[in-house]
Design an enzyme around this catalytic site. Structure first.
Site, PDB file in Angstrom:
ATOM      1  N   LYS A 119      -6.761 -58.896 -29.271  1.00  0.00           N
ATOM      2  CA  LYS A 119      -5.874 -60.432 -29.345  1.00  0.00           C
ATOM      3  C   LYS A 119      -5.509 -60.730 -27.788  1.00  0.00           C
ATOM      4  O   LYS A 119      -5.608 -61.775 -27.292  1.00  0.00           O
ATOM      5  CB  LYS A 119      -4.379 -60.178 -30.182  1.00  0.00           C
ATOM      6  CG  LYS A 119      -4.630 -59.789 -31.370  1.00  0.00           C
ATOM      7  CD  LYS A 119      -3.255 -59.707 -32.169  1.00  0.00           C
ATOM      8  CE  LYS A 119      -2.709 -58.294 -31.718  1.00  0.00           C
ATOM      9  NZ  LYS A 119      -3.110 -56.951 -32.200  1.00  0.00           N
ATOM     10  N   THR A 157       1.536 -67.548 -11.373  1.00  0.00           N
ATOM     11  CA  THR A 157       2.265 -66.276 -11.152  1.00  0.00           C
ATOM     12  C   THR A 157       3.376 -66.053 -12.034  1.00  0.00           C
ATOM     13  O   THR A 157       3.270 -65.120 -12.553  1.00  0.00           O
ATOM     14  CB  THR A 157       2.798 -66.286  -9.686  1.00  0.00           C
ATOM     15  OG1 THR A 157       3.607 -67.460  -9.554  1.00  0.00           O
ATOM     16  CG2 THR A 157       2.081 -66.040  -8.659  1.00  0.00           C
ATOM     17  N   HIS A 204       1.536 -60.819 -35.776  1.00  0.00           N
ATOM     18  CA  HIS A 204       1.958 -61.738 -36.836  1.00  0.00           C
ATOM     19  C   HIS A 204       3.686 -61.528 -36.570  1.00  0.00           C
ATOM     20  O   HIS A 204       4.232 -62.599 -37.365  1.00  0.00           O
ATOM     21  CB  HIS A 204       1.489 -61.191 -38.105  1.00  0.00           C
ATOM     22  CG  HIS A 204       1.875 -59.707 -38.339  1.00  0.00           C
ATOM     23  ND1 HIS A 204       1.220 -58.703 -37.367  1.00  0.00           N
ATOM     24  CD2 HIS A 204       2.565 -58.931 -39.190  1.00  0.00           C
ATOM     25  CE1 HIS A 204       1.714 -57.653 -37.959  1.00  0.00           C
ATOM     26  NE2 HIS A 204       2.273 -57.817 -38.724  1.00  0.00           N
ATOM     27  N   ASN A 261     -14.570 -60.302 -33.319  1.00  0.00           N
ATOM     28  CA  ASN A 261     -14.523 -59.895 -32.010  1.00  0.00           C
ATOM     29  C   ASN A 261     -15.646 -58.644 -31.816  1.00  0.00           C
ATOM     30  O   ASN A 261     -15.716 -58.110 -32.698  1.00  0.00           O
ATOM     31  CB  ASN A 261     -13.235 -59.693 -31.413  1.00  0.00           C
ATOM     32  CG  ASN A 261     -13.037 -59.333 -30.119  1.00  0.00           C
ATOM     33  OD1 ASN A 261     -13.922 -60.077 -29.255  1.00  0.00           O
ATOM     34  ND2 ASN A 261     -12.258 -58.488 -29.458  1.00  0.00           N
ATOM     35  N   ALA A 280     -14.680 -60.802 -26.571  1.00  0.00           N
ATOM     36  CA  ALA A 280     -13.519 -61.206 -25.862  1.00  0.00           C
ATOM     37  C   ALA A 280     -13.905 -60.512 -24.438  1.00  0.00           C
ATOM     38  O   ALA A 280     -13.528 -60.876 -23.193  1.00  0.00           O
ATOM     39  CB  ALA A 280     -12.131 -60.736 -26.183  1.00  0.00           C
TER      40      ALA A 280
HETATM   41  N1  LIG Z   1     -16.284 -53.737 -26.742  1.00  0.00           N
HETATM   42  C1  LIG Z   1     -15.495 -54.781 -26.889  1.00  0.00           C
HETATM   43  N2  LIG Z   1     -14.219 -54.164 -26.393  1.00  0.00           N
HETATM   44  C2  LIG Z   1     -13.158 -55.170 -26.570  1.00  0.00           C
HETATM   45  C3  LIG Z   1     -13.364 -56.494 -26.776  1.00  0.00           C
HETATM   46  N3  LIG Z   1     -12.297 -57.156 -26.773  1.00  0.00           N
HETATM   47  C4  LIG Z   1     -11.229 -56.248 -26.427  1.00  0.00           C
HETATM   48  N4  LIG Z   1     -11.864 -55.023 -26.347  1.00  0.00           N
HETATM   49  C5  LIG Z   1     -11.233 -53.620 -26.253  1.00  0.00           C
HETATM   50  O1  LIG Z   1     -10.282 -53.423 -27.208  1.00  0.00           O
HETATM   51  C6  LIG Z   1      -9.166 -52.679 -26.680  1.00  0.00           C
HETATM   52  C7  LIG Z   1      -7.926 -53.485 -27.208  1.00  0.00           C
HETATM   53  O2  LIG Z   1      -7.950 -54.832 -26.761  1.00  0.00           O
HETATM   54  P1  LIG Z   1      -6.574 -55.542 -26.646  1.00  0.00           P
HETATM   55  O3  LIG Z   1      -6.852 -57.127 -26.207  1.00  0.00           O
HETATM   56  O4  LIG Z   1      -5.683 -54.970 -25.932  1.00  0.00           O
HETATM   57  O5  LIG Z   1      -6.184 -55.675 -28.232  1.00  0.00           O
HETATM   58  P2  LIG Z   1      -5.061 -56.299 -29.000  1.00  0.00           P
HETATM   59  O6  LIG Z   1      -5.327 -56.908 -30.392  1.00  0.00           O
HETATM   60  O7  LIG Z   1      -4.379 -56.910 -28.125  1.00  0.00           O
HETATM   61  O8  LIG Z   1      -4.233 -54.877 -29.058  1.00  0.00           O
HETATM   62  P3  LIG Z   1      -2.438 -54.689 -29.307  1.00  0.00           P
HETATM   63  O9  LIG Z   1      -1.920 -55.734 -27.996  1.00  0.00           O
HETATM   64  O10 LIG Z   1      -2.447 -53.196 -28.930  1.00  0.00           O
HETATM   65  O11 LIG Z   1      -2.185 -55.382 -30.560  1.00  0.00           O
HETATM   66  C8  LIG Z   1      -9.308 -52.820 -25.163  1.00  0.00           C
HETATM   67  O12 LIG Z   1      -9.658 -51.613 -24.797  1.00  0.00           O
HETATM   68  C9  LIG Z   1     -10.228 -53.823 -24.945  1.00  0.00           C
HETATM   69  O13 LIG Z   1     -11.050 -53.775 -23.659  1.00  0.00           O
HETATM   70  C10 LIG Z   1     -14.788 -56.917 -26.961  1.00  0.00           C
HETATM   71  O14 LIG Z   1     -15.262 -58.251 -27.298  1.00  0.00           O
HETATM   72  N5  LIG Z   1     -15.743 -55.926 -27.051  1.00  0.00           N
END
Ligand SMILES: Nc1nc2c(ncn2[C@@H]2O[C@H](COP(=O)(O)OP(=O)(O)OP(=O)(O)O)[C@@H](O)[C@H]2O)c(=O)[nH]1
Length: 580
Positions: A22, A43, A82, A132, A201
């Site tokens: 996310k 910023t 959510h 994703n 992402a």
């Molecule tokens: N391989 C891969 N890793 C991804 C991708 N998007 C996110 N990640 C990895 O997945 C992990 C979690 O990503 P976040 O964006 O922090 O996920 P989140 O859903 O916001 O997680 P929370 O804030 O903990 O709920 C990180 O280590 C990211 O680098 C992607 O498209 N590909």
């Protein structure tokens, strides 16, 4: 363009399971907005990121030609999840007009994905699915910063097959939750099918596709929701900051109308609705925050107010003007502060940080068939603990806290009571823990009940062990079947009262109950030896009729069932239908 002026930016929220991406996706979107200006200039920001018409057009047009954009941009709420979604309300329901549900295509549906679906359905918020981490699918040919439509053209057949397999699995799993979905480029009717947009992402693949599908859906299906009118000016306060030197600032998403410096507004405070004035409005700009005379919805704004009042985050800001009286605004604020939760006479007690999260956890508890007797905002206090620990039904003695703390004196109070306190910040594990707690307590109560009800038992008074003839009778007894307990009433084989067991002793050890076979000494109250009961006589533990009926339906030891038959025979000497 007239059409643009008549609509406001749709508000978008990002939801999904932990770690599914996310934040990374939101970062990409924020990056898009910064890229137009000079990178890194923003910023400070206020709760939301705007993708303007120009950026939207540029992003979408680079990948997809000839797609008309009718909306003036998109406004993304910066806090994903959510819980944030449920806490950010508008008067019509959810603040977000549309949502992105992020699902790791390699992991599929997870508990928080399902909670997100439940909540989106509850608020009837349309959404798209960002499938994703498509870069983590085998055979991926490296590429980045491009649309999915373009990225897929560079991939090998093996990759396309692997990705399709995952997307098919996602489609069929979503279907079990009532979501009819398909890859967005394979959908013919977007009013019937939820769009899945494959993205990475991490590598910024598919962002243009996301923006295009969101815009397309919003301008086609949400025209009424996003029509900009100036009749009412409404916002949702998402964060309250108290700054000594400046005063109180309210980070607000303005979702309808226009707000100007000097306007009078109604807000909700911990003392109820209050009226205050707008001293200044700050908005995001390339160079951080800047003051603005007036702002038109939708926008993330910081409002400095003229009064020091304890405004509650997650509540409405309503402009008081010729269209909306103070009275009307206050009434609306009072109404929206009542949680929409079904309260039962019996059930669990729930505490949560804000109205939205209270409703979110209540909703999930309801789905799990757990009733709620009380639902309030705030930390768990000593008062909550005393209140719950005095409830009659032991199954009601539980407090569930969502994103709240247990205050120190509440912890102390709880230590000396039998109440359960379950806290956490993940709804599904809280619901799970509550179910486990309730199941265990039910089991314990059942055990306790079993140990209290009489067991069909037969004893004989041993003539060689007569110690006392009355007050109480003390004799040796042989327990032939069942379990005799202190407090059991005895009968003879004519159903005559034969005393009450006062105590049981095995040598020097005092016992509350004795299981057959055993020989123990027994004090019997209420009778006299050789007048009511006799050495060598066989006696039975008296069984109430309802217990006998209930025991017949349970699988008990053969000997106990035989004794129950004998007791039934005795009882039927007097009442031939006993135990039917
Ligand atoms: N391989 C891969 N890793 C991804 C991708 N998007 C996110 N990640 C990895 O997945 C992990 C979690 O990503 P976040 O964006 O922090 O996920 P989140 O859903 O916001 O997680 P929370 O804030 O903990 O709920 C990180 O280590 C990211 O680098 C992607 O498209 N590909």
């Amino acid at each position: 363009m007239e059409a643009i002026k008549s609509l406001r930016e749709p508000i978008v929220c990002v939801l999904g399971h932990v770690d599914h991406g996310k934040t990374t996706l939101l970062d990409d979107i924020r990056g898009t907005s910064i890229a137009e200006k000079e990178a890194g200039r923003i910023t400070q920001k206020i709760g939301a990121t705007e993708i303007s018409y120009n950026i939207l057009e540029r992003e979408i047009k680079t990948a997809f030609k000839n797609i008309p954009i009718k909306i003036p941009g998109l406004l993304f709420i910066d806090t994903p999840g959510h819980v944030a979604f449920s806490n950010m309300r508008s008067l019509g329901g959810a603040l977000a007009d549309i949502a992105i549900l992020v699902i790791d295509v390699n992991e599929g549906l997870k508990p928080q994905t399902i909670e997100s679906i439940d909540i989106l359905k509850k608020f009837k918020t349309p959404f798209i699915i960002a499938a994703n981490k498509i870069d983590a699918v085998p055979y991926f040919v490296n590429t980045s910063n491009t649309s999915f439509a373009n990225a897929i053209k560079m991939q090998r057949r093996e990759y396309i097959e692997e990705l399709d397999n995952r997307i098919y699995k996602l489609i069929s799993d979503l279907y079990t939750y009532g979501i009819n979905a398909d890859r967005y480029d394979r959908i013919s009717d977007f009013s019937k099918t939820f769009a899945i947009v494959p993205v990475s992402a991490k590598l910024k693949i598919g962002i243009a596709d996301i923006l295009m599908v969101l815009s397309g859906l919003a301008q086609k299906f949400l025209e009424n929701e996003i029509r900009l009118t100036y009749e009412k000016t409404l916002g949702t306060v998402i964060e309250v900051k108290i700054e000594e030197s400046i005063g109180i600032t309210l980070d607000t998403i303005l979702y309808q109308g226009m707000l100007k410096r000097g306007d009078t507004i109604a807000v909700n405070t911990s003392n109820g609705p209050a009226r205050t004035r707008v001293k200044a409005i700050l908005v995001n700009s390339n160079r951080g925050l800047k003051e603005s005379e007036k702002v038109v919805a939708a926008a993330g704004i910081r409002v400095l107010i003229t009064d020091k009042i304890p405004v509650i985050a997650g509540t409405s800001m309503i402009k008081i003007d010729e269209n909306t009286s103070e009275d009307e605004a206050f009434k609306t604020i009072i109404n929206e502060s009542k949680p929409n939760i079904k309260i039962s006479e019996h059930g669990v007690t729930v505490k949560a940080e804000a109205l939205g999260s209270l409703e979110a956890i209540a909703y999930e508890l309801e789905q799990a068939s757990i009733n709620i007797r009380s639902a309030e905002i705030g930390d768990i206090t000593k008062h909550d603990v005393t209140d719950v620990s005095t409830l009659n039904d032991p199954l009601d003695r539980i407090i569930i806290g969502f994103n709240v703390s247990v205050l120190d004196d509440a912890v102390q109070e709880a230590a000396s009571s039998d109440i359960g306190i379950i806290t956490g910040n993940v709804i599904y594990s809280l619901v799970d823990d509550a179910q486990k707690w309730l199941a265990k307590r039910k089991h314990d109560l059942e055990e306790q009940r079993k140990s209290n009800i009489p067991v069909p038992s037969k004893i004989v008074i041993m003539p060689e062990y007569i110690f006392r003839a009355a007050k109480p009778v003390i004799v040796g007894i042989k327990v032939l079947s069942g379990r005799v307990k202190v407090g059991d009433t005895l009968i003879d084989d004519n159903n005559k009262y034969a005393g009450t067991i006062k105590s049981l002793r095995d040598g020097d050890v005092s016992r509350q109950f004795v299981d057959a076979p055993a020989e123990v000494s027994c004090a019997i109250d209420g009778v006299v030896l050789n007048r009511h009961i006799f050495p060598g006589e066989t006696l039975y533990v008296d069984i109430p009729e309802n217990v006998a009926k209930q025991l017949r339906s349970e699988k008990l030891d053969d000997n106990i069932m035989k004794t129950l038959d004998e007791i039934t025979k005795i009882k039927r000497k007097i009442n031939q239908f006993w135990g039917f």
